[in-house]
Enzyme design. Structure first.
Site, mmCIF file in Angstrom:
data_model
loop_
_atom_site.group_PDB
_atom_site.id
_atom_site.type_symbol
_atom_site.label_atom_id
_atom_site.label_comp_id
_atom_site.label_asym_id
_atom_site.label_seq_id
_atom_site.Cartn_x
_atom_site.Cartn_y
_atom_site.Cartn_z
ATOM 1 N N ASP A 35 45.839 -4.091 20.331
ATOM 2 C CA ASP A 35 46.810 -5.032 20.900
ATOM 3 C C ASP A 35 46.570 -5.235 22.393
ATOM 4 O O ASP A 35 46.782 -6.328 22.914
ATOM 5 C CB ASP A 35 48.239 -4.534 20.653
ATOM 6 C CG ASP A 35 48.568 -4.492 19.170
ATOM 7 O OD1 ASP A 35 47.971 -5.273 18.409
ATOM 8 O OD2 ASP A 35 49.413 -3.673 18.783
ATOM 9 N N GLY A 75 50.288 6.983 24.300
ATOM 10 C CA GLY A 75 51.296 5.973 23.993
ATOM 11 C C GLY A 75 50.704 4.598 23.788
ATOM 12 O O GLY A 75 49.493 4.395 23.924
HETATM 13 N N1 ATP Z 1 37.302 5.081 22.085
HETATM 14 C C1 ATP Z 1 37.259 3.938 22.738
HETATM 15 N N2 ATP Z 1 36.551 3.830 23.871
HETATM 16 C C2 ATP Z 1 36.499 2.680 24.563
HETATM 17 N N3 ATP Z 1 37.109 1.554 24.165
HETATM 18 C C3 ATP Z 1 37.822 1.586 23.039
HETATM 19 C C4 ATP Z 1 37.946 2.771 22.260
HETATM 20 N N4 ATP Z 1 38.725 2.502 21.187
HETATM 21 C C5 ATP Z 1 39.065 1.203 21.307
HETATM 22 N N5 ATP Z 1 38.531 0.627 22.400
HETATM 23 C C6 ATP Z 1 38.671 -0.765 22.856
HETATM 24 O O1 ATP Z 1 39.764 -1.347 22.170
HETATM 25 C C7 ATP Z 1 39.333 -2.444 21.375
HETATM 26 C C8 ATP Z 1 40.117 -2.460 20.074
HETATM 27 O O2 ATP Z 1 39.926 -1.216 19.403
HETATM 28 P P1 ATP Z 1 39.954 -1.113 17.816
HETATM 29 O O3 ATP Z 1 38.843 -1.909 17.240
HETATM 30 O O4 ATP Z 1 40.016 0.312 17.485
HETATM 31 O O5 ATP Z 1 41.294 -1.893 17.504
HETATM 32 P P2 ATP Z 1 42.462 -1.482 16.493
HETATM 33 O O6 ATP Z 1 41.837 -0.789 15.359
HETATM 34 O O7 ATP Z 1 43.231 -2.695 16.189
HETATM 35 O O8 ATP Z 1 43.261 -0.495 17.407
HETATM 36 P P3 ATP Z 1 44.546 0.323 17.005
HETATM 37 O O9 ATP Z 1 44.857 0.030 15.577
HETATM 38 O O10 ATP Z 1 44.147 1.738 17.288
HETATM 39 O O11 ATP Z 1 45.546 -0.195 17.976
HETATM 40 C C9 ATP Z 1 37.854 -2.255 21.169
HETATM 41 O O12 ATP Z 1 37.221 -3.487 20.943
HETATM 42 C C10 ATP Z 1 37.460 -1.607 22.501
HETATM 43 O O13 ATP Z 1 37.339 -2.605 23.488
#
Ligand code: ATP
Ligand code: NAG
Length: 267
Positions: free
Chosen positions: A214, A251
């Site tokens: 998000d 958080g």
């Molecule tokens: N461990 C990490 N290190 C650096 N950047 C990260 C990491 N995890 C997430 N991000 C950043 O956040 C963006 C979104 O992460 P992710 O693809 O995990 O989304 P999501 O699964 O929707 O997240 P969540 O459900 O945990 O809120 C990634 O494209 C990256 O830019």
């Protein structure tokens, strides 16, 4: 929206550049040493209430980067709902279209729209039989690995997998596809850049990745609204950087950075 007919009134000033239609949820978080079994009562060692909901999260992140935002949502007519509206106001988000209702909150999908009616669609939670108009009618279609898997039926665990999924989604009519890949950054594909491109992100010490997606979508909405001429790839690099900040503290909304705490070259 919110155009005023009063002469001399600066209507531009009232218009939000990022409008989020989506959910506002109150997170009731209990920290326990294990999950209770069905019907069991166990002791927790800590309890707190947090502001969540994917739509509101995205709106808060865009607002903290300096976007003029408006949240279109419905919360309950109860103390949680009152507190949530107060939370939006604290984040300088316009609450003119934040309604309160007796009905239960549903929050299934969030759509971000700016006033040039550029739409960013985040299919969360994803359903396999998503109305195909969402692919063709949104300008930017942004999903994570899980959502990409549900929508395409392909396994998505690597940039190469995400590229295949993005190509399939483009085949369904998406103009721009973005698949986020956690610590791997994201993959994008567009009509002008038909070869999938992996945008890696910096290596950081992740403390809590909840809400990173998000933060990313909120940041992207901010760039689409305020820096529309920035190349998409640059917007994605910067959104990666902002989401990377959010994973380095605990958080969801509490981990979202403000513009004043970010490097100047992101703006
Ligand atoms: N461990 C990490 N290190 C650096 N950047 C990260 C990491 N995890 C997430 N991000 C950043 O956040 C963006 C979104 O992460 P992710 O693809 O995990 O989304 P999501 O699964 O929707 O997240 P969540 O459900 O945990 O809120 C990634 O494209 C990256 O830019
Ligand atoms: C992707 O987002 C969904 C919400 O639609 C969430 O349930 C899921 O855990 C996320 N996937 C990853 C890999 O974080």
């Amino acid at each position: 929206m919110a155009a005023s007919g009063e002469p001399g009134r600066q209507w531009q000033e009232e218009v939000a550049a990022v409008v989020v239609v989506g959910s506002c949820m109150t997170d009731l978080v209990s920290l326990t040493s294990r999950l209770p079994k069905t019907g069991e009562t166990i002791h927790g060692h800590k309890f707190f209430i947090g502001f969540g909901g994917k739509g509101a999260n995205q709106c808060v992140q865009a607002a903290r980067l300096g976007a003029k935002t408006s949240m279109v949502c419905k919360v309950g007519k109860d103390s949680f709902g009152n507190d949530y509206i107060e939370n939006l106001k604290q984040n300088d988000i316009t609450t003119e279209f934040a309604y309160q209702t007796q009905d239960a909150a549903t929050g299934t999908a969030s759509i971000i729209v700016n006033n040039e009616v550029k739409t960013l669609f985040n299919p969360a939670p994803a359903v396999a039989d998503l109305d195909p108009r969402f692919y063709t009618l949104s300008d930017v279609f942004c999903c994570n690995e899980t959502e990409a898997e549900i929508l395409t039926g392909l396994k998505v665990h690597s940039p190469a997998d995400a590229s295949r999924a993005a190509q399939l989604l483009k085949g369904r009519g998406c103009h721009v596809v973005i698949v986020t890949l956690g610590a791997e950054g994201c993959v994008t594909l567009s009509e002008t850049e038909p070869t999938p491109k992996h945008i890696p992100t910096e290596k950081v010490k992740a403390v809590d990745t909840t809400g990173a997606g998000d933060s990313f979508v909120g940041a992207l909405a901010f760039y689409l609204a305020y820096y529309p001429n920035l190349p998409l790839e640059e917007m994605l690099k910067r959104s990666n950087s902002i989401a990377a900040v959010s994973v380095q503290s605990a958080g969801t909304q509490s981990s979202y950075p403000y513009k004043k705490d970010l490097p100047l070259d992101l703006f």
